[in-house]
Design a protein around this motif. Structure first.
Motif, PDB file in Angstrom:
ATOM      1  N   MET A   1      23.973  -3.467  -4.650  1.00 42.79           N
ATOM      2  CA  MET A   1      23.646  -4.862  -4.843  1.00 42.79           C
ATOM      3  C   MET A   1      22.259  -5.164  -4.299  1.00 42.79           C
ATOM      4  N   LEU A   2      21.967  -4.628  -3.132  1.00 36.86           N
ATOM      5  CA  LEU A   2      20.670  -4.871  -2.513  1.00 36.86           C
ATOM      6  C   LEU A   2      19.545  -4.250  -3.337  1.00 36.86           C
ATOM      7  N   VAL A   3      19.765  -3.030  -3.821  1.00 39.21           N
ATOM      8  CA  VAL A   3      18.746  -2.368  -4.636  1.00 39.21           C
ATOM      9  C   VAL A   3      18.532  -3.147  -5.927  1.00 39.21           C
ATOM     10  N   THR A   4      19.615  -3.617  -6.521  1.00 43.09           N
ATOM     11  CA  THR A   4      19.512  -4.394  -7.758  1.00 43.09           C
ATOM     12  C   THR A   4      18.747  -5.685  -7.533  1.00 43.09           C
ATOM     13  N   THR A   5      19.058  -6.377  -6.458  1.00 43.35           N
ATOM     14  CA  THR A   5      18.389  -7.642  -6.160  1.00 43.35           C
ATOM     15  C   THR A   5      16.898  -7.435  -5.927  1.00 43.35           C
ATOM     16  N   LEU A   6      16.556  -6.417  -5.146  1.00 48.77           N
ATOM     17  CA  LEU A   6      15.136  -6.173  -4.881  1.00 48.77           C
ATOM     18  C   LEU A   6      14.409  -5.661  -6.118  1.00 48.77           C
ATOM     19  N   THR A   7      15.090  -4.891  -6.969  1.00 48.82           N
ATOM     20  CA  THR A   7      14.478  -4.447  -8.221  1.00 48.82           C
ATOM     21  C   THR A   7      14.186  -5.639  -9.118  1.00 48.82           C
ATOM     22  N   ALA A   8      15.157  -6.536  -9.239  1.00 50.20           N
ATOM     23  CA  ALA A   8      14.956  -7.732 -10.064  1.00 50.20           C
ATOM     24  C   ALA A   8      13.825  -8.589  -9.512  1.00 50.20           C
ATOM     25  N   ALA A   9      13.764  -8.732  -8.193  1.00 52.57           N
ATOM     26  CA  ALA A   9      12.694  -9.528  -7.583  1.00 52.57           C
ATOM     27  C   ALA A   9      11.334  -8.875  -7.819  1.00 52.57           C
ATOM     28  N   GLY A  10      11.283  -7.550  -7.738  1.00 51.14           N
ATOM     29  CA  GLY A  10      10.023  -6.852  -7.977  1.00 51.14           C
ATOM     30  C   GLY A  10       9.547  -6.977  -9.402  1.00 51.14           C
ATOM     31  N   ILE A  11      10.468  -6.866 -10.350  1.00 53.62           N
ATOM     32  CA  ILE A  11      10.096  -7.004 -11.759  1.00 53.62           C
ATOM     33  C   ILE A  11       9.702  -8.442 -12.062  1.00 53.62           C
ATOM     34  N   GLU A  12      10.426  -9.375 -11.477  1.00 50.85           N
ATOM     35  CA  GLU A  12      10.123 -10.792 -11.681  1.00 50.85           C
ATOM     36  C   GLU A  12       8.749 -11.173 -11.117  1.00 50.85           C
ATOM     37  N   SER A  13       8.330 -10.486 -10.067  1.00 51.06           N
ATOM     38  CA  SER A  13       7.057 -10.831  -9.439  1.00 51.06           C
ATOM     39  C   SER A  13       5.856 -10.184 -10.125  1.00 51.06           C
ATOM     40  N   THR A  14       6.099  -9.420 -11.187  1.00 48.90           N
ATOM     41  CA  THR A  14       4.991  -8.814 -11.921  1.00 48.90           C
ATOM     42  C   THR A  14       4.152  -9.921 -12.559  1.00 48.90           C
ATOM     43  N   PRO A  15       2.842  -9.916 -12.310  1.00 52.44           N
ATOM     44  CA  PRO A  15       1.996 -10.970 -12.876  1.00 52.44           C
ATOM     45  C   PRO A  15       2.017 -10.969 -14.408  1.00 52.44           C
ATOM     46  N   LYS A  16       2.062 -12.139 -14.973  1.00 58.12           N
ATOM     47  CA  LYS A  16       2.080 -12.290 -16.442  1.00 58.12           C
ATOM     48  C   LYS A  16       0.825 -11.690 -17.063  1.00 58.12           C
ATOM     49  N   VAL A  17      -0.271 -11.708 -16.319  1.00 52.82           N
ATOM     50  CA  VAL A  17      -1.536 -11.180 -16.834  1.00 52.82           C
ATOM     51  C   VAL A  17      -1.406  -9.698 -17.163  1.00 52.82           C
ATOM     52  N   GLN A  18      -0.650  -8.957 -16.349  1.00 51.82           N
ATOM     53  CA  GLN A  18      -0.465  -7.531 -16.620  1.00 51.82           C
ATOM     54  C   GLN A  18       0.328  -7.305 -17.899  1.00 51.82           C
ATOM     55  N   GLY A  48      14.759  -1.371  -1.011  1.00 57.22           N
ATOM     56  CA  GLY A  48      16.196  -1.548  -1.195  1.00 57.22           C
ATOM     57  C   GLY A  48      16.967  -0.269  -0.967  1.00 57.22           C
ATOM     58  N   ILE A  49      16.431   0.861  -1.435  1.00 55.03           N
ATOM     59  CA  ILE A  49      17.105   2.146  -1.241  1.00 55.03           C
ATOM     60  C   ILE A  49      17.182   2.489   0.242  1.00 55.03           C
ATOM     61  N   THR A  50      16.089   2.273   0.963  1.00 54.16           N
ATOM     62  CA  THR A  50      16.074   2.581   2.392  1.00 54.16           C
ATOM     63  C   THR A  50      17.059   1.711   3.164  1.00 54.16           C
ATOM     64  N   THR A  51      17.071   0.429   2.853  1.00 56.36           N
ATOM     65  CA  THR A  51      17.990  -0.489   3.533  1.00 56.36           C
ATOM     66  C   THR A  51      19.442  -0.167   3.177  1.00 56.36           C
ATOM     67  N   ALA A  52      19.703   0.094   1.912  1.00 59.50           N
ATOM     68  CA  ALA A  52      21.063   0.433   1.478  1.00 59.50           C
ATOM     69  C   ALA A  52      21.532   1.735   2.122  1.00 59.50           C
ATOM     70  N   ASN A  53      20.616   2.672   2.346  1.00 60.61           N
ATOM     71  CA  ASN A  53      20.971   3.912   3.022  1.00 60.61           C
ATOM     72  C   ASN A  53      21.481   3.630   4.433  1.00 60.61           C
ATOM     73  N   GLY A  54      20.828   2.747   5.146  1.00 59.54           N
ATOM     74  CA  GLY A  54      21.280   2.381   6.494  1.00 59.54           C
ATOM     75  C   GLY A  54      22.646   1.725   6.476  1.00 59.54           C
ATOM     76  N   TYR A  55      22.839   0.802   5.535  1.00 56.58           N
ATOM     77  CA  TYR A  55      24.143   0.140   5.421  1.00 56.58           C
ATOM     78  C   TYR A  55      25.243   1.136   5.056  1.00 56.58           C
ATOM     79  N   ALA A  56      24.938   2.051   4.141  1.00 55.68           N
ATOM     80  CA  ALA A  56      25.942   3.024   3.702  1.00 55.68           C
ATOM     81  C   ALA A  56      26.328   3.957   4.842  1.00 55.68           C
ATOM     82  N   PHE A  57      25.348   4.396   5.610  1.00 55.28           N
ATOM     83  CA  PHE A  57      25.635   5.299   6.726  1.00 55.28           C
ATOM     84  C   PHE A  57      26.497   4.597   7.766  1.00 55.28           C
ATOM     85  N   THR A  58      26.152   3.362   8.081  1.00 58.80           N
ATOM     86  CA  THR A  58      26.931   2.585   9.046  1.00 58.80           C
ATOM     87  C   THR A  58      28.354   2.365   8.554  1.00 58.80           C
ATOM     88  N   THR A  59      28.506   2.016   7.296  1.00 58.61           N
ATOM     89  CA  THR A  59      29.831   1.776   6.721  1.00 58.61           C
ATOM     90  C   THR A  59      30.668   3.051   6.721  1.00 58.61           C
TER      91      THR A  59
END
Length: 122
Positions: A1-18, A48-59
């Motif tokens: 979920m975290l990786v998906t959210t950050l991926t969507a935010a990253g794609i959404e933040s791509t400048p329209k000019v590009q 997101g992958i790095t953060t999710a790795n920490g959560y997964a290891f803890t869980t």
């Protein structure tokens, strides 16, 4: 979920000019996604992958501590019951080393994928 959210935010933040520049140069929708949006979102994806790795290891360790027969969490609980605290500390050190190795592998992949950023971010 975290990786998906950050991926969507990253794609959404791509400048329209590009997107407009890539379209002007003849890029279709697949090109815009694969060569414009995803490369722009890669830093957020790896975050997101790095953060999710920490959560997964803890869980994983918590699940083992709650009764799964096997694993380092179970070993810590079993050693704690017998007051073998040197084994508890040894298991914690092993977990830290494993987590460090996994994190280092993710960093190596990230550094390779984002090699174009070298020297840009300080």
């Amino acid at each position: 979920m975290l990786v998906t959210t950050l991926t969507a935010a990253g794609i959404e933040s791509t400048p329209k000019v590009q997107f407009e520049a890539a379209r002007t140069l003849g890029g279709n929708n697949a090109y815009l996604v694969l060569h414009v949006a995803i490369p722009h979102a890669l830093p957020q994806i790896f975050l997101g992958i790095t953060t999710a790795n920490g959560y997964a290891f803890t869980t994983l360790v918590m699940a083992e501590m709650m009764g799964q027969p096997g694993g380092l969490g179970y070993y810590i609980n079993a050693s704690k019951v017998w007051s073998a605290y040197y084994k508890v500390f040894a298991a914690i050190i092993v977990m830290a080393i494993l987590f460090g190795i996994i994190t280092k592998l993710i960093e190596l992949v990230r550094d390779h994928a984002l090699r174009w950023q070298k020297g840009v971010i300080r």
